[in-house]
Motif scaffolding. Structure first.
Motif, PDB file in Angstrom:
ATOM      1  N   TYR A 231       0.814  -1.212   0.000  1.00 44.82           N
ATOM      2  CA  TYR A 231       0.000   0.000   0.000  1.00 44.82           C
ATOM      3  C   TYR A 231       0.852   1.270   0.000  1.00 44.82           C
ATOM      4  O   TYR A 231       0.315   2.374  -0.020  1.00 44.82           O
ATOM      5  CB  TYR A 231      -0.921   0.012   1.224  1.00 44.82           C
ATOM      6  N   ILE A 232       2.165   1.111   0.047  1.00 47.29           N
ATOM      7  CA  ILE A 232       3.058   2.265   0.158  1.00 47.29           C
ATOM      8  C   ILE A 232       3.765   2.497  -1.174  1.00 47.29           C
ATOM      9  O   ILE A 232       4.476   1.616  -1.673  1.00 47.29           O
ATOM     10  CB  ILE A 232       4.095   2.047   1.277  1.00 47.29           C
ATOM     11  N   THR A 233       3.557   3.641  -1.762  1.00 45.18           N
ATOM     12  CA  THR A 233       4.159   3.978  -3.060  1.00 45.18           C
ATOM     13  C   THR A 233       5.678   3.906  -2.985  1.00 45.18           C
ATOM     14  O   THR A 233       6.295   4.419  -2.045  1.00 45.18           O
ATOM     15  CB  THR A 233       3.739   5.385  -3.499  1.00 45.18           C
ATOM     16  N   GLY A 234       6.261   3.240  -3.971  1.00 47.72           N
ATOM     17  CA  GLY A 234       7.706   3.170  -4.070  1.00 47.72           C
ATOM     18  C   GLY A 234       8.349   2.003  -3.362  1.00 47.72           C
ATOM     19  O   GLY A 234       9.565   1.807  -3.456  1.00 47.72           O
ATOM     20  N   GLU A 235       7.565   1.198  -2.650  1.00 45.39           N
ATOM     21  CA  GLU A 235       8.121   0.040  -1.938  1.00 45.39           C
ATOM     22  C   GLU A 235       8.296  -1.136  -2.889  1.00 45.39           C
ATOM     23  O   GLU A 235       7.395  -1.461  -3.679  1.00 45.39           O
ATOM     24  CB  GLU A 235       7.204  -0.370  -0.785  1.00 45.39           C
ATOM     25  N   ASN A 236       9.431  -1.810  -2.812  1.00 52.44           N
ATOM     26  CA  ASN A 236       9.634  -3.038  -3.566  1.00 52.44           C
ATOM     27  C   ASN A 236       8.960  -4.202  -2.848  1.00 52.44           C
ATOM     28  O   ASN A 236       8.840  -4.193  -1.622  1.00 52.44           O
ATOM     29  CB  ASN A 236      11.130  -3.338  -3.731  1.00 52.44           C
ATOM     30  N   LEU A 237       8.538  -5.187  -3.617  1.00 48.92           N
ATOM     31  CA  LEU A 237       7.930  -6.375  -3.031  1.00 48.92           C
ATOM     32  C   LEU A 237       8.988  -7.460  -2.928  1.00 48.92           C
ATOM     33  O   LEU A 237       9.816  -7.626  -3.814  1.00 48.92           O
ATOM     34  CB  LEU A 237       6.742  -6.839  -3.869  1.00 48.92           C
ATOM     35  N   THR A 238       8.954  -8.211  -1.839  1.00 47.19           N
ATOM     36  CA  THR A 238       9.997  -9.191  -1.543  1.00 47.19           C
ATOM     37  C   THR A 238       9.365 -10.494  -1.080  1.00 47.19           C
ATOM     38  O   THR A 238       8.139 -10.635  -1.012  1.00 47.19           O
ATOM     39  CB  THR A 238      10.934  -8.661  -0.451  1.00 47.19           C
TER      40      THR A 238
END
Length: 545
Positions: A231-238
């Motif tokens: 939900y946070i803009t700019g966060e990469n998914l891991t």
């Protein structure tokens, strides 16, 4: 051959499908492919089954292999136009470069997914090709039951032993994805189905662009199951993102309750569980769920092997054993009761891991997830877990009725060799709660029902001020090989009971025999008394009629 565009069943001249109710007068709405469109020279397009911001899925039919299929079309919302009567996509002029970049990422993602066709939970991908300025993925079709419907049929939730068998192959699949450098990022009940053979299949595949905020696509997230970082803009998914999704789904499956949305948990990380629910879930599984549902990624379980070990009772016991081997005295919690009161100001005491198991005495348990240190607990009953600088199982407080040594410390009694049921009742009266492994432990030397081992071990010095004690024990399930009891001349009911008492199953084969009264058991078919076979095996008994 006239096919229903809703389910691909043959309907002849019927204008309404007798199987799914689809009417042949219906038209597929724009911008989706019209009914009966042929793509790839062989695939017939039917009704839309799923839409997200990146693609659209259709039921379809393979005219070469004469079987129903699923078709996924790259169809990024806001990036194209499809003129009336045409099937070709035309990228929006000012977004053309981005359109083709997204298309290539979509195609590459599904090419990578196709490598996992042999894994149990993965739908088989038959073909991937570009056409009409789009990309198409042809998947296998099979009748499936949505996980949510399956749970309804099972009473709203599953017991852990049943859920474990269903979900461990899915954990393996997700682990394989991340070893390949890709993720699912949409693990949620709406994307999970159950086959007729009681196996899980996962769908809802999309590139990372579709599974987080702040990308060019209209993201599709799942309330309660998508991780906070999505939900946070700019966060990469891991990998931790998928661990949150699978853990949240397990939470739902085991409790029948959808976890609070990530956006709410960013403000208040509490999750409520009733006592009746906590009683059903093994303690080590509760701890695994807590670790997987951490708000902060740095505190969350960081790989699937760890998750797999945490939900394994034997691994939980092993972790305790290793810690006890390292030191005969258990470490005191770094953040004790006084520190918790001082820092949190709410009277929540940070005590030891075993305290979480005493929740069966509470009306409600409140899980509190803090950003820096995870504390699971109730406000007034001092039930909590701290994981600061240590694994969950590292901190285990035990109290016992044995003689005290120093003030507040006691030595744990021995339970090995005792009958579990009797020892459990007796121990509970002295503030000790025995928890046995949920996995059967077969042992040729130790009789069924007797305790084989305990962790912490006898004599361990522990703090006696933290309330009830949790002791993990392994209980013998008896020998793996069971001796067939003598059943000759018994009634069918008597023989069945003796066989059941031996941990075996039986079916009856009736034969005519005038020498015996009808219903008399003559013996085994293919075996004789005192033969040994594996526990849980089925034998056939011969009965006179």
């Amino acid at each position: 051959m006239a096919l229903c565009m809703g389910c691909m069943a043959e309907i002849g001249r019927n204008t309404t499908c007798p199987y799914c109710g689809f009417k042949t007068t219906e038209k597929q709405r724009s911008p989706f492919l019209p009914y009966s469109t042929i793509i790839g020279g062989r695939y017939l397009v039917g009704r839309v089954t799923e839409i997200n911001g990146e693609s659209t899925s259709y039921i379809g039919y393979d005219r070469v292999q004469n079987k129903t299929i699923m078709i996924k079309e790259f169809l990024p919302a806001g990036f194209f136009v499809r003129k009336k009567g045409e099937i070709r996509l035309e990228p929006v002029a000012e977004k053309q470069d981005k359109f083709f970049k997204l298309l290539n990422e979509f195609k590459e993602y599904f090419i990578q997914l196709s490598e996992f066709a042999d894994l149990t939970c993965m739908p088989r991908i038959h073909n991937i090709f570009e056409e009409n300025n789009s990309c198409y993925v042809i998947e296998n079709y099979e009748p499936l039951v949505p996980l949510e419907d399956y749970l309804d049929e099972c009473g709203g939730y599953l017991e852990w032993d049943r859920a474990r068998l269903l979900f461990m192959p899915l954990v393996t699949l997700l682990e394989a994805f991340h070893r390949r450098g890709i993720g699912h990022y949409g693990v949620a009940p709406k994307n999970i189905y159950v086959t007729k053979h009681n196996k899980l299949k996962i769908y809802g595949f999309a590139t990372e662009n579709e599974r987080k905020r702040g990308t060019p696509l209209r993201s599709q997230l799942y309330t309660g199951f998508s991780a906070p970082e999505q939900y946070i803009t700019g966060e990469n998914l891991t990998i931790e993102t998928d661990i949150y999704g699978i853990t949240a789904t397990l939470f739902y499956v085991l409790t029948g309750t959808v976890p609070e949305s990530a956006s709410k948990r960013l403000v208040d990380g509490k999750l409520l569980l009733g006592t009746s629910i906590v009683k059903r879930i093994p303690p080590h599984v509760v701890v695994a769920l807590a670790n997987g549902l951490q708000i902060g990624r740095s505190k969350r379980t960081s790989d699937f092997d760890t998750l797999r070990n945490q939900v394994s009772a034997s691994s939980a016991v092993k972790a305790i054993q290793e810690e006890i081997s390292r030191t005969t005295t258990l470490n005191k919690i770094e953040y004790g009761i006084s520190e918790a009161k001082k820092k949190n100001g709410n009277g929540v005491a940070t005590v030891l891991i075993s305290s979480i198991l005493t929740t069966i005495a509470l009306s409600v348990i409140l899980f509190v997830f803090f950003f820096d240190d995870m504390i699971l607990g109730t406000h007034n009953n001092e039930i909590s877990v701290s994981t600061k600088n240590t694994a969950l199982m590292e901190q285990l407080t035990v109290t016992d009725s044995a003689a005290s040594t120093e003030a507040g410390e006691v030595a744990l009694s021995n339970f090995v060799g005792l009958d579990y049921e009797s020892a459990s009742d007796e121990a509970e009266n002295t503030g000790v709660i025995l928890y046995k492994s949920s996995e059967p432990v077969y042992n040729d030397e130790v009789p069924m029902g007797k305790i084989i081992s305990q962790y912490p071990v006898q004599g361990t010095l522990v703090d006696s001020k933290s309330g009830n004690v949790a002791v993990y024990v392994e209980v013998s399930s008896g020998s793996l090989m069971r001796e067939l009891p003598d059943i000759e001349n018994l009634t069918l009911e008597e023989a069945a009971q003796k066989i059941a008492d031996a941990g075996l199953l039986a079916t009856a084969k009736r034969v005519e025999d005038s020498e015996y009264e009808s219903g008399t058991v003559l013996g085994y078919d293919g075996y004789k008394s005192k033969d040994k076979i594996e526990v849980g095996s089925t034998v056939t008994i011969i009965v006179a009629q």
